[in-house]
Write a protein that holds these residues in place. Structure first.
Motif, PDB file in Angstrom:
ATOM      1  N   SER A   9      -2.477  -5.229   6.242  1.00 31.01           N
ATOM      2  CA  SER A   9      -2.238  -4.014   5.459  1.00 31.01           C
ATOM      3  C   SER A   9      -3.378  -3.665   4.516  1.00 31.01           C
ATOM      4  N   LEU A  10      -4.511  -4.383   4.599  1.00 30.23           N
ATOM      5  CA  LEU A  10      -5.617  -4.144   3.678  1.00 30.23           C
ATOM      6  C   LEU A  10      -6.899  -3.819   4.428  1.00 30.23           C
ATOM      7  N   THR A  39      -1.488   1.280   0.004  1.00 31.68           N
ATOM      8  CA  THR A  39      -0.193   1.598  -0.591  1.00 31.68           C
ATOM      9  C   THR A  39      -0.341   2.001  -2.050  1.00 31.68           C
ATOM     10  N   THR A  40      -1.203   1.292  -2.766  1.00 31.05           N
ATOM     11  CA  THR A  40      -1.393   1.566  -4.199  1.00 31.05           C
ATOM     12  C   THR A  40      -2.677   2.335  -4.487  1.00 31.05           C
ATOM     13  N   ASN A  91      -6.165  -1.595  -0.999  1.00 30.68           N
ATOM     14  CA  ASN A  91      -4.737  -1.525  -0.713  1.00 30.68           C
ATOM     15  C   ASN A  91      -4.334  -0.057  -0.570  1.00 30.68           C
TER      16      ASN A  91
END
Length: 339
Positions: free
Chosen positions: A156-157, A178-179, A176
Motif C-alpha cells: 500500500s506504499l 491514504t494519508t 502513504n
C-alpha cells in the motif's frame, strides 16, 4: 543478435541440410542451440519519439508519458492495451513538462513526481486515476528537488529516492496514498547514485546500477519494508572476487527494469552507450543470467514495464535519435531472430 558476453554456453553442431518433402531439416540437437527468451515487435508507441520518460503498470495496462523529444519536455500520457495491441491517449500530465521523473503504481493508481523541466529540478508529485482518467496533485516529495531518482510500489506504499539534486543521493522516502503523507525511511545501502534501476519481487525491492561521480556502481541491494532494512546481494560485475564464477557486466546507467513473477530483468542502457543486453535475476539464488539481446535498436533512457508474463521496452534514444517502437520481451520463449 547474440552478445559475446552471454553466460549461457551452447554446443553448436555443423548442420547437414536434408531435403525431405520439400522441407529443409537441420540435423543435431535443437535444444542445445536454443537461445533463452525472445523479443517481438509490437504496435509503435503512439506519442512522439522521446527519451527519459516514465512508465508503470496498473492492472492489465501499461502507462507511458512525459520525457524529452530533443526539443521539448513533454506532458502527454498514453496507455497500452496488450490484448488489442493498441495505445490510448490519456489526460495530459498536469505538471510542467519534464524528463528524468519517477513513475510507479500503488494499487489501482499511478504516481509521477520529481524530474527536470529544462531549467529547474522538481519535487512536485501527482496521482493518476485510470478509472476517471484524471490527475490530482498530491503533497510534494519532501526530499530535495531532483531528477534521475528511482521509484517503486510495495503493497500500500510507494517509495522514491536516490537521484541528483546537484549532488548524488541515496536517501529514500515512503509515500502513504491514504494519508497523502511522506516518511523518511532507511537510505539505500552502499553508494549514492542517479539513473539507477529498481524492481519488486515478492514484496521486496531490488536496487542497483546507476552512476556516482563518474563511477558506474556495481553494488546491488534488497529492501525489506517490513523491517526497513537493506541487505547487500551479489555484485553486478566480476571486477571483484565473489563466491561464484561468472561474467557479469551489468554496470551502467539509464537502463530499464521490470519484474515477472519471482524474476527481475534489467536491459538496455549501459556505460555511456546505447545497449541491447538483457539480464535475468533469480531472487532465490541471487544470481544473474544474460538472455537474448534486445532485438530493437540499442538505446538508453528507455521505459520498461511488465504486464502478466511479458515485459515491454519502448522509447529511448541513441545519441540524438529518439525512438517510438515497442517490443514485448518473452523470457520463456525460444529466440527467433525474425520476430
Amino acid at each position: 543478435m547474440i552478445s559475446p558476453m552471454r553466460k549461457k554456453k551452447f554446443v553448436w553442431y555443423f548442420a547437414f541440410l536434408v531435403i525431405a518433402s520439400g522441407t529443409l531439416v537441420s540435423c543435431g540437437s535443437s535444444s542445445d542451440s536454443e537461445l533463452i527468451g525472445n523479443s517481438v515487435k509490437l504496435s509503435d508507441f503512439e506519442g512522439v519519439s522521446r527519451s527519459d520518460a516514465v512508465g508503470f503498470t496498473i492492472g492489465d495496462r501499461g502507462y507511458v508519458g512525459t520525457g524529452y523529444d530533443g526539443t521539448d519536455r513533454l506532458t502527454d500520457f498514453w496507455a497500452y492495451d496488450p490484448v488489442k495491441n493498441t495505445w490510448i491517449q490519456c489526460a495530459d500530465f498536469p505538471g510542467e513538462g519534464r524528463n528524468g521523473a519517477v513513475g510507479f503504481a500503488v494499487g489501482d493508481k499511478g504516481y509521477v513526481g520529481t524530474g527536470y523541466d529544462g531549467i529547474e529540478k522538481l519535487k512536485d508529485f501527482y496521482q493518476y486515476d485510470p478509472s476517471t482518467n484524471t490527475w490530482t496533485q498530491k503533497a510534494d516529495f519532501p526530499g530535495t528537488a531532483r531528477y534521475g531518482a528511482i521509484g517503486f510500489g510495495i503493497d500500500s506504499l510507494g517509495y522514491l529516492g536516490t537521484g541528483y539534486d546537484g549532488n548524488y543521493l541515496k536517501d529514500m522516502y515512503a509515500y502513504n496514498p491514504t494519508t497523502d503523507t511522506w516518511k523518511h525511511v532507511t537510505s539505500v545501502g552502499g553508494s549514492k547514485r542517479r539513473d539507477a534501476v529498481a524492481f519488486v519481487i515478492n514484496g521486496k525491492a531490488y536496487v542497483g546500477t546507476g552512476v556516482d561521480n563518474g563511477i558506474y556502481e556495481d553494488d546491488f541491494w534488497e529492501y525489506d519494508p517490513a523491517t526497513d532494512t537493506w541487505t547487500e546481494k551479489n555484485r553486478l560485475s566480476d571486477a571483484t572476487a565473489q563466491s561464484f564464477d561468472d561474467d557479469y557486466a551489468m554496470t551502467g546507467s539509464n537502463r530499464v527494469a521490470f519484474a515477472i513473477g519471482d524474476r527481475g530483468f534489467v536491459a538496455t542502457g549501459g556505460q555511456g552507450v546505447a545497449g541491447t543486453d538483457i539480464w535475468e535475476y533469480n531472487s532465490s539464488t541471487d544470481l544473474w543470467e544474460q538472455i537474448h539481446d534486445f532485438e530493437g535498436s540499442g538505446r538508453t533512457e528507455a521505459v520498461g514495464f511488465a504486464i502478466g508474463n511479458v515485459g515491454y521496452i519502448t522509447t529511448g534514444r541513441s545519441s540524438s535519435y529518439y525512438f517510438d517502437d515497442l517490443w514485448g520481451i518473452h523470457p520463456d520463449d525460444t529466440y527467433n531472430e525474425y520476430d
